[in-house]
Each structure stands twice: as structure tokens, then as C-alpha cells.
Design an enzyme around this catalytic site. Structure first.
Site, PDB file in Angstrom:
ATOM      1  N   HIS A 112      53.001  40.064  38.206  1.00 40.62           N
ATOM      2  CA  HIS A 112      51.543  40.578  38.050  1.00 40.62           C
ATOM      3  C   HIS A 112      51.473  41.698  37.016  1.00 40.62           C
ATOM      4  O   HIS A 112      50.463  42.569  36.942  1.00 40.62           O
ATOM      5  CB  HIS A 112      50.970  40.985  39.532  1.00 40.62           C
ATOM      6  CG  HIS A 112      50.772  39.695  40.455  1.00 40.62           C
ATOM      7  ND1 HIS A 112      49.697  39.191  40.611  1.00 40.62           N
ATOM      8  CD2 HIS A 112      51.564  39.421  41.301  1.00 40.62           C
ATOM      9  CE1 HIS A 112      49.924  38.040  41.461  1.00 40.62           C
ATOM     10  NE2 HIS A 112      51.111  38.297  41.962  1.00 40.62           N
TER      11      HIS A 112
ATOM     12  N   GLY B  72      55.546  27.786  43.592  1.00 39.77           N
ATOM     13  CA  GLY B  72      55.587  29.149  42.664  1.00 39.77           C
ATOM     14  C   GLY B  72      56.458  29.139  41.679  1.00 39.77           C
ATOM     15  O   GLY B  72      57.023  29.983  41.099  1.00 39.77           O
TER      16      GLY B  72
ATOM     17  N   ASP C 245      53.779  31.825  32.671  1.00 39.98           N
ATOM     18  CA  ASP C 245      54.309  30.665  32.981  1.00 39.98           C
ATOM     19  C   ASP C 245      54.242  29.602  31.848  1.00 39.98           C
ATOM     20  O   ASP C 245      55.426  28.893  31.661  1.00 39.98           O
ATOM     21  CB  ASP C 245      53.499  30.029  34.146  1.00 39.98           C
ATOM     22  CG  ASP C 245      53.611  30.776  35.465  1.00 39.98           C
ATOM     23  OD1 ASP C 245      54.201  31.912  35.209  1.00 39.98           O
ATOM     24  OD2 ASP C 245      52.446  30.730  36.200  1.00 39.98           O
TER      25      ASP C 245
HETATM   26  C1  GLA Z   1      51.253  33.257  38.470  1.00 39.56           C
HETATM   27  C2  GLA Z   1      50.841  33.089  37.141  1.00 39.56           C
HETATM   28  C3  GLA Z   1      51.288  33.993  36.121  1.00 39.56           C
HETATM   29  C4  GLA Z   1      51.615  35.375  36.844  1.00 39.56           C
HETATM   30  C5  GLA Z   1      52.206  35.361  38.005  1.00 39.56           C
HETATM   31  C6  GLA Z   1      52.454  36.696  38.703  1.00 39.56           C
HETATM   32  O1  GLA Z   1      52.489  32.603  38.298  1.00 39.56           O
HETATM   33  O2  GLA Z   1      50.430  31.953  36.728  1.00 39.56           O
HETATM   34  O3  GLA Z   1      50.485  34.168  35.001  1.00 39.56           O
HETATM   35  O4  GLA Z   1      50.448  36.334  36.966  1.00 39.56           O
HETATM   36  O5  GLA Z   1      51.609  34.617  39.106  1.00 39.56           O
HETATM   37  O6  GLA Z   1      53.412  37.430  38.038  1.00 39.56           O
END
Ligand code: GLA
Length: 385
Positions: free
Chosen positions: A34, A123, A172
Site C-alpha cells: 500500500h 492476491g 503489479d
Molecule cells: C494491489 C494493487 C497494488 C498495490 C497492492 C498493495 O495489489 O493492485 O497496486 O497497491 O494492492 O500494496
């Protein structure tokens, strides 16, 4: 999942043409959670789970996509405006195609056949893998040069914002685009500068535990966290105008200012400021192969996500505390957005069996859930196979 050759044969059977095959990886974030949408630092790696897209051009401007792992097909006509969100995986494909056009990529109509072994909703960024594999395929079919990976990552992020409705950061998509074998990537999410760091783990390894839990509200809670950080920055900037994002403060500078913030906003901001400092320190430890120090920061990151950012959940906490009590475990934390999904643990390879068995037992007893485990390694980003 089908092998590359079987996927090609299946494509030929359906569409009567030989495809080119492209793939992009899922990711696990080692630390820096985050922080990306706060202009901060992240340290993810691309993993050995990938999404494959077999693709061949069409003579019209439609993108016809089928997936072997999820039902449905999409066939947007790129000449016509897009429909509203469907709320399915098809949004990632269509959103990516349209975002590429908006960013000036030349793309043409194509048939796509998609297969993946990135677990969905766990995730591990199955969606970024799909966006990058699709985007690389579409851009490659239309041009003769290798497409610009950073631009593809930005197009994938735009697809999430506009078509999917998650206001995600760039982590990501960036790691799915630019991941490197045997390396984690320290990404400065303000400048988008990348520093690959060798993962010289020796006798240790990285273990992913999929809790198989997916809590509702994760997308709205994510957007809410983002908004709370923005609110914090606006209040802090009244006192210190140079603060444009939470990454502009060190933990001690933040402590001196925290009383200006409402309690909840202060907690959210404290996590982000601390996490940036932990991520930079963790990158230094990794570079110097100080795994116990690296692991200790992973565990602190989890505590902060649980207590201050409040994006963990009882199942993730159990998987983390279940790992931490064992000899040979250096650190453990939730990874990704939170509210379910996976944990990542750094540990001696010799401890994997024992630690997984013990977490499995605890999770079954407490929640009736049987988690899945896999050891993973750092892999390359998007590519043509
Ligand atoms: C998700 C979002 C990323 C990032 C993470 C938390 O995976 O796609 O951009 O913010 O949460 O780190």
C-alpha cells in the site's frame, strides 16, 4: 494448464491459424504494501505462475478472446465505443485493448486464447498477468518492434482504473512487465525507476500460502484507504507544504506531525511512512544477504498492515503467526492488497514441510479452511514464448 504446444494446437483447432504465444507472470510482493499509490517504494518479484495468450491477427478490428480457465468471450469492435463494465475477466482484456489505443499503440483485430496457472482472486495479480500478456500480444501482432513494457504496464493500470474500478497503483503491472529471473525489483513508484536486487537465498526459499479466503469489500476498502492517505497528505501539507505524498516524510518527521491528524488518518499514514522506510532498509539487507534482518522487517510490515492499515484478516494473521513460531523462519507477512489472499514467508528450505503442515493443521482447526502452499522463485516478466 495446457502446455505451450497444446495451447497452440487448441488455438489452431478453434481458429484455423497458427498463433504466436505470449505470457506474463503473477507476482508476490516481498515488502512495500500500500505504498505504490503513495508515490513510495515496493519490492515485489514476478513468480513462476503465468498467464498465456495464444494470438493471431484477424482481418477486421474485433478482439475475440476465449479463456480456458474462465467462461465467457469478449469481442469488442475497436472502432466502436466500449460498453459499461461487465464485472468479469473480460473487462481486463477489453480495458487493456482500449487503453493501448488511448496511449497511441497501434493494434489490430485479433483472436486470443487464454490459459493460466496464476490462481484467480488470490492476491497474486492474476489480473495484471492477464493485462500484460494481452497487451503484449496485441501490440506485438500489430508492430514489428518489441512493445515498450513500461507503457504496457501503464495501459494495464489504466484498464483497472477505468474498466474494473480498482484505483490500484503501478506495482503489479510493472513487475508483470519488467520482472527478472532470480531478482526482486525495488521500484520507486514516483519516478518509476527500477533497481533489480539479486535474490541470493542460498539454503532458504520463498513460500506462498494461499488462504483461499476472499473477503467482500476488498475493492471498496482499497479505494477508501487510498482516499484516507490523500486526506492525510492534504492536512500534512498545510503544515509542511513540501509534502506532496507520504513518501516525502521520514518516520520521525511524521511522528512530530501526527497529532495534526484525526486518529484513523494518522494510523493509515503511519503505516505508509513506516512501510517506505522498512522497504528501503529491507532492500539493503537483501543486497547484503542479511536474511534474518530482512525477515524481521517482513514481520513488522505485517503487524503494521494488521494494526494500523487494517487490511489483514483473521485467516492471514493465523497463517503468519503459524509460520513465525518455527525455527528456520526468517519472516512472514500478508502480500498484496489484503482482506484475504496469500501470505509470503522467507524460510530455510528444510523447514518448508514442517511449517506448511503446522499452518495447514491450525487453519483447518480454526477456520475449516485448507490452505494451499507453493515455494516460488523470481522469474522474467512478459515475453513471447
Ligand atoms: C494491489 C494493487 C497494488 C498495490 C497492492 C498493495 O495489489 O493492485 O497496486 O497497491 O494492492 O500494496
Amino acid at each position: 494448464m495446457l502446455s505451450r504446444d497444446t495451447l497452440s494446437r487448441e488455438f489452431e483447432r478453434r481458429y484455423g491459424a497458427k498463433p504466436r504465444v505470449f505470457s506474463a507472470p503473477g507476482r508476490v510482493n516481498l515488502i512495500g504494501e500500500h505504498t505504490d499509490y503513495n508515490d513510495g517504494f515496493v519490492l515485489p518479484m514476478a513468480i513462476d505462475r503465468r498467464t498465456f495468450v495464444a494470438a493471431a491477427p484477424r482481418s477486421d478490428r474485433r478482439v475475440v478472446a476465449h479463456s480456458l480457465t474462465a467462461n465467457g468471450s469478449v469481442d469488442p469492435d475497436l472502432e466502436l465505443p466500449g460498453p459499461p463494465r461487465r464485472g468479469t475477466w473480460l473487462d481486463y482484456v477489453e480495458g487493456t485493448a482500449r487503453a493501448l489505443l488511448e496511449r497511441g499503440f497501434t493494434i489490430r483485430g485479433a483472436n486470443l486464447l487464454i490459459d493460466s496457472d496464476v490462481p484467480i482472486g488470490a492476491g497474486l495479480s492474476a489480473s495484471a498477468a492477464l493485462e500484460l500478456a494481452t497487451g503484449y500480444a496485441l501490440a506485438s501482432l500489430a508492430g514489428d518492434r518489441a512493445p515498450d513494457r513500461a507503457q504496457l504496464a501503464l495501459a494495464g493500470q489504466a484498464a483497472e482504473h477505468r474498466y474494473v474500478g480498482t484505483l490500484c497503483g503501478i506495482m503489479d503491472q510493472y513487475v508483470a512487465a519488467l520482472g527478472q529471473r532470480e531478482r526482486a525489483l525495488l521500484i520507486d513508484c514516483r519516478s518509476l525507476e527500477l533497481k533489480p536486487i539479486a535474490l541470493e537465498l542460498g539454503s532458504s526459499c520463498i513460500l506462498v500460502c494461499d488462504t483461499k479466503v476472499k473477503h467482500e469489500l476488498s475493492s471498496s476498502a482499497y479505494n477508501e484507504r487510498r482516499q484516507q492517505c490523500r486526506e492525510g497528505v492534504a492536512l500534512l501539507a498545510k503544515a509542511v507544504p513540501e509534502v506532496q505524498a507520504l513518501r516525502d516524510l521520514t518516520p520521525s518527521q511524521f511522528d512530530a506531525l501526527a497529532s495534526r491528524l484525526p486518529t484513523l488518518i494518522a494510523k493509515r499514514c503511519r503505516h505508509v511512512v513506516g512501510e517506505n522506510a522498512r522497504t528501503l532498509a529491507a532492500a539493503r539487507h537483501l543486497q547484503a544477504r542479511r536474511l534474518p534482518d530482512f525477515g524481521a522487517l517482513m514481520s513488522l510490515s505485517h503487524a503494521s498492515l494488521r494494526d494500523d492499515y487494517e487490511v489483514s484478516c483473521p485467516e492471514l494473521d493465523e497463517a503468519v503467526s503459524g509460520a513465525l513460531g518455527h525455527p528456520g523462519v526468517y519472516g512472514s507477512r500478508m502480500t498484496g492488497g489484503g482482506f484475504g489472499g496469500c501470505t509470503v514467508t522467507l524460510l530455510e528450505s528444510s523447514a518448508v514441510e514442517r511449517v506448511s503442515a503446522s499452518i495447514r493443521e491450525r487453519m483447518i482447526a480454526k477456520f475449516g479452511i485448507e490452505p494451499a502452499f507453493f515455494a516460488t522463485r523470481a522469474c522474467d516478466g512478459v515475453r513471447e514464448e
